[in-house]
Write a protein that holds these residues in place. Structure first.
Motif, PDB file in Angstrom:
ATOM      1  N   ALA A  77       0.831  -1.216   0.000  1.00 10.44           N
ATOM      2  CA  ALA A  77       0.000   0.000   0.000  1.00 10.44           C
ATOM      3  C   ALA A  77       0.863   1.263   0.000  1.00 10.44           C
ATOM      4  O   ALA A  77       0.421   2.316  -0.470  1.00 10.44           O
ATOM      5  N   ALA A  78       2.091   1.150   0.518  1.00  7.16           N
ATOM      6  CA  ALA A  78       2.990   2.309   0.518  1.00  7.16           C
ATOM      7  C   ALA A  78       3.662   2.483  -0.842  1.00  7.16           C
ATOM      8  O   ALA A  78       4.453   3.402  -1.032  1.00  7.16           O
ATOM      9  N   GLY A  79       3.377   1.587  -1.781  1.00  7.16           N
ATOM     10  CA  GLY A  79       3.888   1.765  -3.147  1.00  7.16           C
ATOM     11  C   GLY A  79       5.191   1.045  -3.424  1.00  7.16           C
ATOM     12  O   GLY A  79       5.849   1.324  -4.428  1.00  7.16           O
ATOM     13  N   VAL A  80       5.584   0.117  -2.565  1.00  3.93           N
ATOM     14  CA  VAL A  80       6.803  -0.663  -2.820  1.00  3.93           C
ATOM     15  C   VAL A  80       6.516  -1.645  -3.961  1.00  3.93           C
ATOM     16  O   VAL A  80       5.519  -2.364  -3.928  1.00  3.93           O
ATOM     17  N   ARG A  81       7.397  -1.637  -4.958  1.00  2.00           N
ATOM     18  CA  ARG A  81       7.179  -2.460  -6.157  1.00  2.00           C
ATOM     19  C   ARG A  81       8.294  -3.487  -6.307  1.00  2.00           C
ATOM     20  O   ARG A  81       9.381  -3.321  -5.743  1.00  2.00           O
ATOM     21  N   VAL A 219      -1.888   0.513  10.810  1.00  2.00           N
ATOM     22  CA  VAL A 219      -2.390   1.793  11.289  1.00  2.00           C
ATOM     23  C   VAL A 219      -1.816   2.896  10.401  1.00  2.00           C
ATOM     24  O   VAL A 219      -0.634   2.847  10.043  1.00  2.00           O
ATOM     25  N   CYS A 220      -2.646   3.863  10.027  1.00  2.00           N
ATOM     26  CA  CYS A 220      -2.121   4.948   9.195  1.00  2.00           C
ATOM     27  C   CYS A 220      -3.024   6.171   9.266  1.00  2.00           C
ATOM     28  O   CYS A 220      -4.162   6.096   9.742  1.00  2.00           O
ATOM     29  N   ALA A 221      -2.502   7.288   8.775  1.00  2.57           N
ATOM     30  CA  ALA A 221      -3.281   8.526   8.717  1.00  2.57           C
ATOM     31  C   ALA A 221      -3.912   8.710   7.347  1.00  2.57           C
ATOM     32  O   ALA A 221      -4.926   9.390   7.224  1.00  2.57           O
ATOM     33  N   ASP A 222      -3.329   8.116   6.334  1.00  2.00           N
ATOM     34  CA  ASP A 222      -3.756   8.320   4.960  1.00  2.00           C
ATOM     35  C   ASP A 222      -4.931   7.384   4.625  1.00  2.00           C
ATOM     36  O   ASP A 222      -4.783   6.162   4.655  1.00  2.00           O
ATOM     37  N   ALA A 223      -6.059   7.984   4.269  1.00  2.48           N
ATOM     38  CA  ALA A 223      -7.265   7.187   3.994  1.00  2.48           C
ATOM     39  C   ALA A 223      -7.068   6.274   2.784  1.00  2.48           C
ATOM     40  O   ALA A 223      -7.606   5.165   2.738  1.00  2.48           O
ATOM     41  N   ASP A 224      -6.282   6.727   1.800  1.00  3.07           N
ATOM     42  CA  ASP A 224      -6.056   5.895   0.609  1.00  3.07           C
ATOM     43  C   ASP A 224      -5.254   4.646   0.954  1.00  3.07           C
ATOM     44  O   ASP A 224      -5.535   3.558   0.443  1.00  3.07           O
ATOM     45  N   ILE A 225      -4.243   4.806   1.815  1.00  5.36           N
ATOM     46  CA  ILE A 225      -3.450   3.637   2.226  1.00  5.36           C
ATOM     47  C   ILE A 225      -4.339   2.666   2.999  1.00  5.36           C
ATOM     48  O   ILE A 225      -4.314   1.454   2.757  1.00  5.36           O
ATOM     49  N   ALA A 226      -5.171   3.180   3.895  1.00  5.03           N
ATOM     50  CA  ALA A 226      -6.061   2.303   4.674  1.00  5.03           C
ATOM     51  C   ALA A 226      -7.019   1.551   3.749  1.00  5.03           C
ATOM     52  O   ALA A 226      -7.231   0.341   3.908  1.00  5.03           O
ATOM     53  N   VAL A 229      -5.099  -1.193   1.909  1.00  2.00           N
ATOM     54  CA  VAL A 229      -4.794  -2.342   2.775  1.00  2.00           C
ATOM     55  C   VAL A 229      -6.051  -3.205   2.949  1.00  2.00           C
ATOM     56  O   VAL A 229      -6.009  -4.433   2.825  1.00  2.00           O
ATOM     57  N   ARG A 230      -7.175  -2.562   3.191  1.00  3.42           N
ATOM     58  CA  ARG A 230      -8.433  -3.299   3.396  1.00  3.42           C
ATOM     59  C   ARG A 230      -8.808  -4.080   2.128  1.00  3.42           C
ATOM     60  O   ARG A 230      -9.205  -5.248   2.179  1.00  3.42           O
ATOM     61  N   TYR A 231      -8.652  -3.412   0.996  1.00  7.25           N
ATOM     62  CA  TYR A 231      -8.976  -4.011  -0.298  1.00  7.25           C
ATOM     63  C   TYR A 231      -8.095  -5.240  -0.567  1.00  7.25           C
ATOM     64  O   TYR A 231      -8.588  -6.318  -0.895  1.00  7.25           O
ATOM     65  N   LEU A 232      -6.791  -5.074  -0.369  1.00  8.22           N
ATOM     66  CA  LEU A 232      -5.869  -6.189  -0.639  1.00  8.22           C
ATOM     67  C   LEU A 232      -6.058  -7.330   0.367  1.00  8.22           C
ATOM     68  O   LEU A 232      -5.802  -8.488   0.050  1.00  8.22           O
ATOM     69  N   SER A 233      -6.523  -6.995   1.571  1.00  5.46           N
ATOM     70  CA  SER A 233      -6.674  -8.037   2.608  1.00  5.46           C
ATOM     71  C   SER A 233      -7.905  -8.902   2.363  1.00  5.46           C
ATOM     72  O   SER A 233      -8.046  -9.967   2.960  1.00  5.46           O
TER      73      SER A 233
END
Ligand SMILES: *Cc1c(COP(=O)(O)O)cnc(C)c1O
Length: 389
Positions: A77-81, A219-226, A229-233
């Motif tokens: 989610a943090a964009g690591v490829r 845990v994060c502040a960024d709604a897009d990252i959250a 993560v939820r989507y991928l989980s």
């Protein structure tokens, strides 16, 4: 007192760290069983996420099956490829390095700081400043690969020196993913670890401060990252009704029964933290100034939580560990440095000598939140007895 260091038949074994189940765990799990809400949805999952986020003062929390799953999804989610690099300490439990590999990235291993035993932030900053800032991102001149993130692991309950790390990461536009599993409740810069970087990851395995049997949290502040993560989980399901998927997801959702245990444990966190601090204070008082032994660090800028109270034994800890085991007391060395483990032998390593020396000398002592004073006296006597021999 010292006589109790001799193997004493009949004395109960003292474990390193055991879960303490004395709150509403039974009642909440029973509610799951009675209502049939036992699987990967339910009110305890929502509640655990809400209350854990509130505890950390973070806007979002997503519950997942393990700490390793939390790290894996946080990296994605943090964009690591695939082909990217992520900096991580060589002196850590192996889970964060494995998660870097699951994401297709390559770890760059960092030595420990002799003052904190944590990731050596000075080395990280020097490494980042020596990279090339390009339109494609920050490039490591040694490998030609893009550096995508830094993954500080706060080990044993003491925080990494995050202020200069966050500063350098911001300068180079890198994401910081904290593995705050072992430092839940610790603070640095007046804020809890796990809520300082872009994403924080936690495990609720049986020997952590809080347990849900197994489980993890992102845990994060960024709604897009959250959201990501939820989507991928949840298998990357794109439609609430139809089974439509745009990409490969994972089955990483925590069950309601596990979340029920987690909720009950979270209600007790202040008592658990107080117990850890008291255990650390007793060890410090009894062990300070003993020849051949160094105490766990406590940096002036940090508020550690002492998940596992750990000492250094000059020349190596294993003989003392064996003597304590003979007395029925469980203690534990630190993890073999990642650069000495087969999967990570070929990774770039920044330093490494401090971590290897710590791995030779460190010994974690019994630190369960229900460790009573008499048992702790037994641990201390056994340790001092073994040291004097
Ligand atoms: C325990 C631990 C993990 C792994 O968590 P699991 O829930 O067992 O996958 C990850 N990082 C650290 C620092 C840990 O101590």
């Amino acid at each position: 007192m010292l006589s109790s260091a001799v193997p004493a038949p009949g004395l109960p074994r003292i474990p390193l760290s055991e879960p303490v189940i004395r709150g509403n765990e039974w009642q909440y799990v029973r509610q799951c069983l009675d209502t049939g809400w036992i699987s990967s949805a339910g009110k305890f999952v929502d509640r655990f996420e809400r209350e854990f986020a509130a505890y950390l003062g973070a806007p979002h929390a997503v519950a997942v099956t393990s700490g390793t799953a939390a790290l894996h999804l946080a990296l994605l989610a943090a964009g690591v490829r695939p082909g990217d690099e992520v900096l991580v300490s060589t002196l850590t439990f192996i889970a964060p390095a494995n998660a870097i590999r699951y994401s297709g990235a390559v770890p760059v291993l960092v030595d420990a700081d002799p003052d904190t035993w944590q990731m050596d932030v000075k080395r990280v900053v020097a490494f980042l400043d020596a990279c090339r800032d390009t339109a494609d991102g920050l490039i490591n001149p040694a490998s030609g690969r893009r550096v995508a993130a830094v993954l500080p692991v706060h080990v044993l309950g003491h925080p990494v020196d995050l202020a200069p790390l966050l500063d350098a990461a911001r300068r180079h536009r890198l994401k910081v993913i904290e593995d705050a599993t072992e430092s839940l409740g610790a603070e640095v810069c007046g804020r809890p670890t796990g809520a300082l970087g872009d994403v924080g990851c936690f495990s609720f395995n049986g020997n952590k401060l809080l347990t849900s049997g197994g489980g993890g949290m992102v845990v994060c502040a960024d709604a897009d990252i959250a959201r990501r993560v939820r989507y991928l989980s949840t298998q990357a399901k794109d439609d609430p009704v139809e089974y439509v998927h745009e990409e490969v997801g994972f089955n990483y959702r925590l069950t309601n029964m596990q979340a029920a245990v987690g909720c009950a444990q979270l209600e007790q966190i202040e008592a658990f933290l107080a117990a850890k601090l008291q255990i650390a204070a007793r060890y410090r008082e009894a062990l300070a100034g003993r020849p051949g032994l160094a105490l766990m660090p406590h940096a002036s800028w940090a508020r550690p939580m002492f998940w596992l109270y750990t000492v250094l034994i000059t020349g190596g800890s294993r003989a003392v560990m064996r003597a304590m085991a003979d007395a029925g007391i469980e203690s534990r060395p630190l993890w073999q440095c990642l650069h000495l483990n087969a999967p990570y032998r070929d990774c770039q390593l920044l330093g490494g000598e401090v971590a290897v020396a710590l791995q030779r000398d460190a010994l974690s002592l019994p630190s369960s939140v229900n460790l009573n004073e008499a048992d702790q006296e037994r641990v201390i006597a056994s340790l001092l007895g073994a040291l004097s021999r």
